[in-house]
Design a protein around this motif. Structure first.
Motif, PDB file in Angstrom:
ATOM      1  N   MET A   1       0.841  -1.206   0.000  1.00  0.00           N
ATOM      2  CA  MET A   1       0.000   0.000   0.000  1.00  0.00           C
ATOM      3  C   MET A   1       0.871   1.248   0.000  1.00  0.00           C
ATOM      4  SD  MET A   1      -2.857   1.338   2.752  1.00  0.00           S
ATOM      5  CE  MET A   1      -4.149   0.271   2.145  1.00  0.00           C
ATOM      6  N   PHE A   2       0.416   2.240  -0.724  1.00  0.00           N
ATOM      7  CA  PHE A   2       1.089   3.541  -0.791  1.00  0.00           C
ATOM      8  C   PHE A   2       0.863   4.275   0.535  1.00  0.00           C
ATOM      9  CE2 PHE A   2       2.456   7.013  -3.744  1.00  0.00           C
ATOM     10  CZ  PHE A   2       2.329   8.088  -2.884  1.00  0.00           C
ATOM     11  N   VAL A   3       1.949   4.634   1.206  1.00  0.00           N
ATOM     12  CA  VAL A   3       1.859   5.371   2.472  1.00  0.00           C
ATOM     13  C   VAL A   3       2.826   6.547   2.411  1.00  0.00           C
ATOM     14  CG1 VAL A   3       2.085   5.279   4.979  1.00  0.00           C
ATOM     15  CG2 VAL A   3       1.345   3.232   3.722  1.00  0.00           C
ATOM     16  N   THR A   4       2.304   7.732   2.650  1.00  0.00           N
ATOM     17  CA  THR A   4       3.163   8.909   2.706  1.00  0.00           C
ATOM     18  C   THR A   4       2.795   9.728   3.929  1.00  0.00           C
ATOM     19  OG1 THR A   4       4.123  10.719   1.409  1.00  0.00           O
ATOM     20  CG2 THR A   4       1.727  10.460   1.296  1.00  0.00           C
ATOM     21  N   ARG A   5       3.530  10.812   4.135  1.00  0.00           N
ATOM     22  CA  ARG A   5       3.289  11.620   5.340  1.00  0.00           C
ATOM     23  C   ARG A   5       3.603  13.084   5.068  1.00  0.00           C
ATOM     24  NH1 ARG A   5       8.448  13.299   5.298  1.00  0.00           N
ATOM     25  NH2 ARG A   5      10.086  11.857   5.911  1.00  0.00           N
ATOM     26  N   PHE A   6       2.980  13.931   5.893  1.00  0.00           N
ATOM     27  CA  PHE A   6       3.325  15.345   5.970  1.00  0.00           C
ATOM     28  C   PHE A   6       3.891  15.533   7.357  1.00  0.00           C
ATOM     29  CE2 PHE A   6       1.878  19.844   6.852  1.00  0.00           C
ATOM     30  CZ  PHE A   6       2.826  20.450   6.049  1.00  0.00           C
ATOM     31  N   ALA A   7       5.112  16.067   7.448  1.00  0.00           N
ATOM     32  CA  ALA A   7       5.827  16.060   8.727  1.00  0.00           C
ATOM     33  C   ALA A   7       6.403  17.433   9.060  1.00  0.00           C
ATOM     34  CB  ALA A   7       6.925  15.004   8.691  1.00  0.00           C
TER      35      ALA A   7
ATOM     36  N   ALA B   1       1.887  19.785   1.599  1.00  0.00           N
ATOM     37  CA  ALA B   1       0.846  18.920   2.154  1.00  0.00           C
ATOM     38  C   ALA B   1      -0.131  18.472   1.077  1.00  0.00           C
ATOM     39  CB  ALA B   1       0.108  19.650   3.273  1.00  0.00           C
ATOM     40  N   LEU B   2      -0.525  19.385   0.213  1.00  0.00           N
ATOM     41  CA  LEU B   2      -1.450  19.041  -0.873  1.00  0.00           C
ATOM     42  C   LEU B   2      -0.820  18.059  -1.848  1.00  0.00           C
ATOM     43  CD1 LEU B   2      -2.999  22.561  -1.492  1.00  0.00           C
ATOM     44  CD2 LEU B   2      -4.326  20.475  -1.087  1.00  0.00           C
ATOM     45  N   THR B   3       0.464  18.218  -2.119  1.00  0.00           N
ATOM     46  CA  THR B   3       1.158  17.304  -3.028  1.00  0.00           C
ATOM     47  C   THR B   3       1.144  15.886  -2.464  1.00  0.00           C
ATOM     48  OG1 THR B   3       2.608  19.075  -3.838  1.00  0.00           O
ATOM     49  CG2 THR B   3       3.343  16.817  -4.195  1.00  0.00           C
ATOM     50  N   ALA B   4       1.465  15.746  -1.190  1.00  0.00           N
ATOM     51  CA  ALA B   4       1.496  14.422  -0.569  1.00  0.00           C
ATOM     52  C   ALA B   4       0.090  13.847  -0.435  1.00  0.00           C
ATOM     53  CB  ALA B   4       2.173  14.514   0.792  1.00  0.00           C
ATOM     54  N   TRP B   5      -0.861  14.649   0.011  1.00  0.00           N
ATOM     55  CA  TRP B   5      -2.239  14.170   0.203  1.00  0.00           C
ATOM     56  C   TRP B   5      -2.857  13.730  -1.120  1.00  0.00           C
ATOM     57  CZ3 TRP B   5      -7.023  15.833  -1.594  1.00  0.00           C
ATOM     58  CH2 TRP B   5      -8.148  15.334  -0.940  1.00  0.00           C
ATOM     59  N   THR B   6      -2.647  14.521  -2.165  1.00  0.00           N
ATOM     60  CA  THR B   6      -3.210  14.188  -3.469  1.00  0.00           C
ATOM     61  C   THR B   6      -2.622  12.885  -4.001  1.00  0.00           C
ATOM     62  OG1 THR B   6      -3.550  16.535  -3.975  1.00  0.00           O
ATOM     63  CG2 THR B   6      -3.530  15.007  -5.834  1.00  0.00           C
ATOM     64  N   ALA B   7      -1.318  12.703  -3.814  1.00  0.00           N
ATOM     65  CA  ALA B   7      -0.672  11.471  -4.271  1.00  0.00           C
ATOM     66  C   ALA B   7      -1.221  10.265  -3.519  1.00  0.00           C
ATOM     67  CB  ALA B   7       0.834  11.573  -4.088  1.00  0.00           C
ATOM     68  N   ALA B   8      -1.407  10.402  -2.211  1.00  0.00           N
ATOM     69  CA  ALA B   8      -1.929   9.292  -1.416  1.00  0.00           C
ATOM     70  C   ALA B   8      -3.352   8.938  -1.826  1.00  0.00           C
ATOM     71  CB  ALA B   8      -1.878   9.645   0.069  1.00  0.00           C
TER      72      ALA B   8
ATOM     73  N   GLY C   1      -4.993   5.476  -3.650  1.00  0.00           N
ATOM     74  CA  GLY C   1      -5.793   4.703  -2.715  1.00  0.00           C
ATOM     75  C   GLY C   1      -5.025   4.330  -1.466  1.00  0.00           C
ATOM     76  N   GLY C   2      -4.051   5.184  -1.121  1.00  0.00           N
ATOM     77  CA  GLY C   2      -3.169   4.892   0.007  1.00  0.00           C
ATOM     78  C   GLY C   2      -3.487   5.687   1.251  1.00  0.00           C
ATOM     79  N   ARG C   3      -2.489   5.818   2.110  1.00  0.00           N
ATOM     80  CA  ARG C   3      -2.661   6.467   3.407  1.00  0.00           C
ATOM     81  C   ARG C   3      -1.837   7.751   3.467  1.00  0.00           C
ATOM     82  NH1 ARG C   3      -1.119   3.584   8.098  1.00  0.00           N
ATOM     83  NH2 ARG C   3      -2.949   4.410   9.179  1.00  0.00           N
ATOM     84  N   PHE C   4      -2.410   8.752   4.133  1.00  0.00           N
ATOM     85  CA  PHE C   4      -1.752  10.041   4.341  1.00  0.00           C
ATOM     86  C   PHE C   4      -1.637  10.245   5.841  1.00  0.00           C
ATOM     87  CE2 PHE C   4      -2.253  14.652   5.172  1.00  0.00           C
ATOM     88  CZ  PHE C   4      -1.125  15.133   4.523  1.00  0.00           C
ATOM     89  N   LEU C   5      -0.403  10.311   6.340  1.00  0.00           N
ATOM     90  CA  LEU C   5      -0.148  10.437   7.770  1.00  0.00           C
ATOM     91  C   LEU C   5       0.292  11.852   8.113  1.00  0.00           C
ATOM     92  CD1 LEU C   5       2.013   7.188   8.223  1.00  0.00           C
ATOM     93  CD2 LEU C   5      -0.490   7.389   8.278  1.00  0.00           C
TER      94      LEU C   5
ATOM     95  N   THR D   1       6.075   4.332   2.478  1.00  0.00           N
ATOM     96  CA  THR D   1       6.627   3.798   1.228  1.00  0.00           C
ATOM     97  C   THR D   1       7.100   4.891   0.290  1.00  0.00           C
ATOM     98  OG1 THR D   1       4.435   3.792   0.162  1.00  0.00           O
ATOM     99  CG2 THR D   1       5.098   1.792   1.357  1.00  0.00           C
ATOM    100  N   HIS D   2       6.535   6.096   0.447  1.00  0.00           N
ATOM    101  CA  HIS D   2       6.865   7.214  -0.434  1.00  0.00           C
ATOM    102  C   HIS D   2       7.049   8.483   0.410  1.00  0.00           C
ATOM    103  CE1 HIS D   2       5.210   4.354  -3.268  1.00  0.00           C
ATOM    104  NE2 HIS D   2       5.689   5.073  -4.267  1.00  0.00           N
ATOM    105  N   VAL D   3       8.227   9.059   0.324  1.00  0.00           N
ATOM    106  CA  VAL D   3       8.512  10.319   1.018  1.00  0.00           C
ATOM    107  C   VAL D   3       8.368  11.449  -0.003  1.00  0.00           C
ATOM    108  CG1 VAL D   3      10.285  11.701   2.156  1.00  0.00           C
ATOM    109  CG2 VAL D   3      10.014   9.273   2.738  1.00  0.00           C
TER     110      VAL D   3
END
Length: 282
Positions: free
Chosen positions: A1-7, A22-29, A33-37, A211-213
């Motif tokens: 699963m695609f998992v990224t984060r805003f930190a 934040a929008l770049t990471a959230w949109t990609a997640a 169909g992945g998770r945005f942390l 999985t994706h930074v």
């Protein structure tokens, strides 16, 4: 699963640059169909403040960005990072360094092979180290590149690499060989601070299954060091995507220290989240 984060670090209010990231990471997640942390990187107690953490949550909600799972606050997990530093230390990969930042900067001018050489000062002679410890002088724990290379072995060292799906500051993209030597013997902890950014971020990415930074290109060079730490700790290396940095009308990138207009100020001025998202290309 695609998992990224805003930190973000809670050292001030978020601005347009943060919103773009934040929008770049959230949109990609969401597209995958992945998770945005959301992770709060507050290991610097002198600059981070709880009111700014609350403001981050408020600003992201205003932007319409939902998140998956609980917020991870790094200051609640300092013992985790101390354990990483201890593990590296017990393997003989760290050394005490009593040199100040000024000492290192002064050494750059004297180093015949440039800044990279000065950033690898090496351990103090045993007698000198013992005397400095007896004096109670503050010190940092530095990661020895020489010892790290020996620990990994030549083939593994040469194979250090990461995949860049965005672009670095010089247009770097694709599979990139990691060059931790360009950063020198980085500080991983100080006597008065149990951990440094490189330790906390790599630990949490592994722990949270990132999985994706996705982050700004100003952190591209940090990736080289983080790939080394991941290899030493046996952690997976995520796929990286470094995006462009937003700049204002003066051509300077948005930054807290320059008092760039915050999202709170834009909100107070009547800017809607829809208008800002459109302006930022979302």
């Amino acid at each position: 699963m695609f998992v990224t984060r805003f930190a973000p670090s809670p050292t001030g209010r978020l601005h347009k640059g943060h919103a773009f990231s934040a929008l770049t990471a959230w949109t990609a997640a969401r597209a995958a169909g992945g998770r945005f942390l959301l992770r709060i990187e507050d290991i610097d107690p002198t600059r981070c403040r709880p009111e700014f953490e609350a403001a981050i949550v408020e600003d992201l909600a205003w932007l319409g960005l939902d998140r998956d799972g609980p917020v991870r606050r790094q200051s609640d997990h300092l013992s985790d990072y101390a354990a990483v530093v201890h593990a590296l230390g017990t393997r003989g990969l760290l050394y005490r360094c009593f040199r100040t930042r000024k000492d290192i900067l002064d050494a750059i001018g004297d180093a015949p092979h440039g800044p990279a050489e000065a950033a690898r000062p090496g351990p103090h002679p045993a007698a000198e180290e013992a005397a400095l410890l007896a004096e109670g002088r503050p010190f940092a724990w530095r990661l020895s590149l020489d010892r790290a290379r020996e620990a990994l072995g030549g083939e593994a060292w040469d194979a250090l690499a990461f995949v860049e799906t965005g672009r670095g500051p010089q247009g770097e993209t694709g599979r990139i060989r990691a060059r931790p030597e360009t950063a020198g013997d980085v500080v991983l902890a100080r006597k008065d601070a149990g951990t440094a950014y490189h330790v906390a971020v790599t630990h949490d990415d592994a722990l949270q299954g990132v999985t994706h930074v996705i982050r700004g290109e100003d952190l591209f060079e940090a990736t080289h060091v983080q790939v080394l730490i991941q290899a030493l700790m046996g952690w997976p290396t995520p796929v990286y995507r470094h995006h462009r940095l937003l700049v204002g009308e003066d051509g300077r990138r948005y930054a807290k220290r320059d008092r760039s207009a915050t999202l709170a100020e834009l909100r107070a001025a009547g800017v809607t989240p829809e208008a800002l998202r459109k302006e930022l290309g979302f």
